[in-house]
Motif scaffolding. Sequence first.
Motif, PDB file in Angstrom:
ATOM      1  N   ARG A  75      -7.413  -9.401 -40.933  1.00 55.33           N
ATOM      2  CA  ARG A  75      -5.965  -9.392 -41.149  1.00 55.33           C
ATOM      3  C   ARG A  75      -5.574  -9.092 -42.597  1.00 55.33           C
ATOM      4  N   THR A  76      -6.408  -9.549 -43.541  1.00 57.39           N
ATOM      5  CA  THR A  76      -6.054  -9.416 -44.955  1.00 57.39           C
ATOM      6  C   THR A  76      -7.317  -9.488 -45.797  1.00 57.39           C
ATOM      7  N   ARG A  77      -7.195  -9.400 -47.097  1.00 58.65           N
ATOM      8  CA  ARG A  77      -8.330  -9.499 -47.999  1.00 58.65           C
ATOM      9  C   ARG A  77      -8.790 -10.948 -48.062  1.00 58.65           C
ATOM     10  N   SER A  78     -10.093 -11.158 -47.816  1.00 50.59           N
ATOM     11  CA  SER A  78     -10.664 -12.501 -47.783  1.00 50.59           C
ATOM     12  C   SER A  78     -11.899 -12.530 -48.669  1.00 50.59           C
ATOM     13  N   VAL A  79     -12.054 -13.602 -49.439  1.00 54.13           N
ATOM     14  CA  VAL A  79     -13.122 -13.687 -50.438  1.00 54.13           C
ATOM     15  C   VAL A  79     -13.858 -15.014 -50.326  1.00 54.13           C
ATOM     16  N   LEU A  80     -15.191 -14.925 -50.319  1.00 58.19           N
ATOM     17  CA  LEU A  80     -16.055 -16.096 -50.415  1.00 58.19           C
ATOM     18  C   LEU A  80     -16.719 -16.097 -51.783  1.00 58.19           C
ATOM     19  N   VAL A  81     -16.804 -17.264 -52.398  1.00 52.86           N
ATOM     20  CA  VAL A  81     -17.444 -17.400 -53.708  1.00 52.86           C
ATOM     21  C   VAL A  81     -18.497 -18.491 -53.629  1.00 52.86           C
TER      22      VAL A  81
END
Length: 360
Positions: A126-132
């Motif tokens: 759906r959108t930009r998703s980030v894991l850190v």
Amino acid sequence: MRRDGRVANSLLALLSRDWAGVPVALVTAGVGGGLVALGTTWAVALGAVAVAVGAALLVGAVRHLVLVAREAAARPAPGSLVHVGGHRMHVRGEGERAGGPTVVWMPGGHAPGEEFGELHTMLAARTRSVLVDRFGTGWSDTGAFPRTTAVEAEELLTALEAAGERPPFVFVGHSFGGLLVANAARRRPDLTAGLVLLDPTPLEVIAFAPANGLVAGMRRRLLLAAVRHLFGAHRGRGGRTGQDCAAASIFSELSPFGLAGAGWESVVYDGDLADLPLVLVIPRDLMGGEAVLAGARDAVEAERISRFYLRSRVRYLAASSASRLVYTPEGTGHDFPHEAPEFVVGVVGDLVRELRVTSS
């Protein structure tokens, strides 16, 4: 910093090196050899034991290094390794922003970003998703000691910039991860579009809750796990000792004594987030908290403990004038991100859509 704190951090830094077991084993065997060379009966006997122990430790330490190397080769980092303060931090971003904010996930405990891999994959459609992976987790380096919430909040922001992730961000954090992302938002509200806090850790429950030894027990188990990993005395896949040591370090902050030194830098208090949109997501009751209630002396104290935890749970609402409360599905407890992932992604997606509308 207190001298004993410096010593503890130095020991953790040494223990976190996966190769540290080799010199420890060699020194143990060397001391044993020296005792054998003395020639007396007691020295020979004691020295033989030390040599045998050193040899066993060496075998375990080499096994550990082999397992670590094997796992690193089998599971390469899926994202980017960016430099933060001289160490490498892993950032994995997927999906398109489509005119909205970028969502950054932070799981609870001191877990790697991949702990929220399912949520990330669902939202990235759906959108930009980030894991850190914060330092000491996942594919990131261990980083420097001590690990603190304040330091990790700054490192998170630096890693996002280094990875080329564009603000504004919606930070989503569960439990201890909620405390962390709230700290990041407090430090850089100009980079923050909003927050979704999934039953975040309020520092009041660390400072004032009845003693239960839970966090102290976790630290002890982590340190024992680090030693077992260092000398290969574990089953299954290899585990980096740095992960255990990093978690043990930051959990030392989660005690009344630890908060005495770190509380001001870690707390997010009333009004600290001004008018940032904040969604607080919590269970309605203390499902899963039976162990805490079981420690009550009587029914009156059990009622007080229950009231204390339930009231503390909603404290983050006062951090922003634009906060709202959402309850988790019936029957879910503190671990609801894993129990009801579709629900969590829906809550985050709703906030992203709202922010897209207001920014257009």
